[in-house]
Every structure is written in structure tokens, then in C-alpha cells.
Design an enzyme around this catalytic site. Sequence first.
Site, PDB file in Angstrom:
ATOM      1  N   ASP A  31       0.888  -1.283  -0.288  1.00 46.39           N
ATOM      2  CA  ASP A  31       0.321   0.076  -0.376  1.00 46.39           C
ATOM      3  C   ASP A  31       0.921   0.679   0.074  1.00 46.39           C
ATOM      4  O   ASP A  31       1.976   1.062   0.539  1.00 46.39           O
ATOM      5  CB  ASP A  31      -0.324  -0.274   1.306  1.00 46.39           C
ATOM      6  N   ASN A  88     -13.479  -3.531   2.348  1.00 48.40           N
ATOM      7  CA  ASN A  88     -14.009  -2.306   2.304  1.00 48.40           C
ATOM      8  C   ASN A  88     -15.280  -2.112   1.087  1.00 48.40           C
ATOM      9  O   ASN A  88     -15.039  -2.638   0.254  1.00 48.40           O
ATOM     10  CB  ASN A  88     -13.379  -0.958   2.337  1.00 48.40           C
ATOM     11  N   HIS A 101     -10.533  -5.611  -2.834  1.00 49.00           N
ATOM     12  CA  HIS A 101      -8.720  -5.439  -2.430  1.00 49.00           C
ATOM     13  C   HIS A 101      -9.211  -5.754  -1.284  1.00 49.00           C
ATOM     14  O   HIS A 101     -10.027  -5.194  -0.423  1.00 49.00           O
ATOM     15  CB  HIS A 101      -8.263  -5.072  -3.072  1.00 49.00           C
TER      16      HIS A 101
END
Length: 121
Positions: A31, A88, A101
Site C-alpha cells: 500500500d 471495504n 481488494h
Amino acid sequence: MSQETLFTKIINREIPADIVYEDELSLAFKDINPQAPFHVLIIPKKPIATINDIALDDRELVGHLYYVAKQLATEHGFSDEGYRVVMNCNENAGQTVFHIHLHMLAGKMLGWPPYTDNAKT
């Protein structure tokens, strides 16, 4: 609904990413705004916008993402001490890239609830 996203461009190597895992179905990369010492995104190569768009035929693919998380946890030494995997769905949950993801976070004690503000992830 197959729109090109940032993740599609990463899959197609149109933009760089720090890739830590890849197979025929999925890709995992660090990330760019890590929330833990180890924070990777695990994505399917098939574009699926949100959890709401997962079809019956996608069950094995989505399960595969969790299997990849388990493999990464083992490989990086987090399987015993613990790690978090979260997905999410839509804006109010903090989804900003509409390609499903998993966020895999590890390497520190993680609190609960995970977010106490309106920060997007």
C-alpha cells in the site's frame, strides 16, 4: 461493469507498484499509504468493482484472495502473532478504488474499532 482503475493499470504494468506476490488469479502489492509496518493490497486480476458485484461464479476467486493472505502471513512471519484482513465496500466504508481488494495489515498491535474518523483507505 468493467472500468479501468488504478489497479487495472498496476495489473497491466502501466504504472509501477511494489509487488510482493503474483499468480494467475491475483496480485499483491504494498500500500502506498501504509497503516501498519506490513500493509499490502491483495487484488483479483478480474475486475470486480465492489463486494456487491461479486457473482456466484466468483466465490473461488474471492476465497483465493484469503488463501493468498494466509500464504503471505506465513511467508512474512505474521501467522502466529496475528494480522488483519479487511475489504471495504463503497464510499461510506472507505473504498476509493472500485476494484475489490483485501487490505492485509500486520507488524503491530491493531486496535478496534479500526477507524475512528472519516479517513479513506
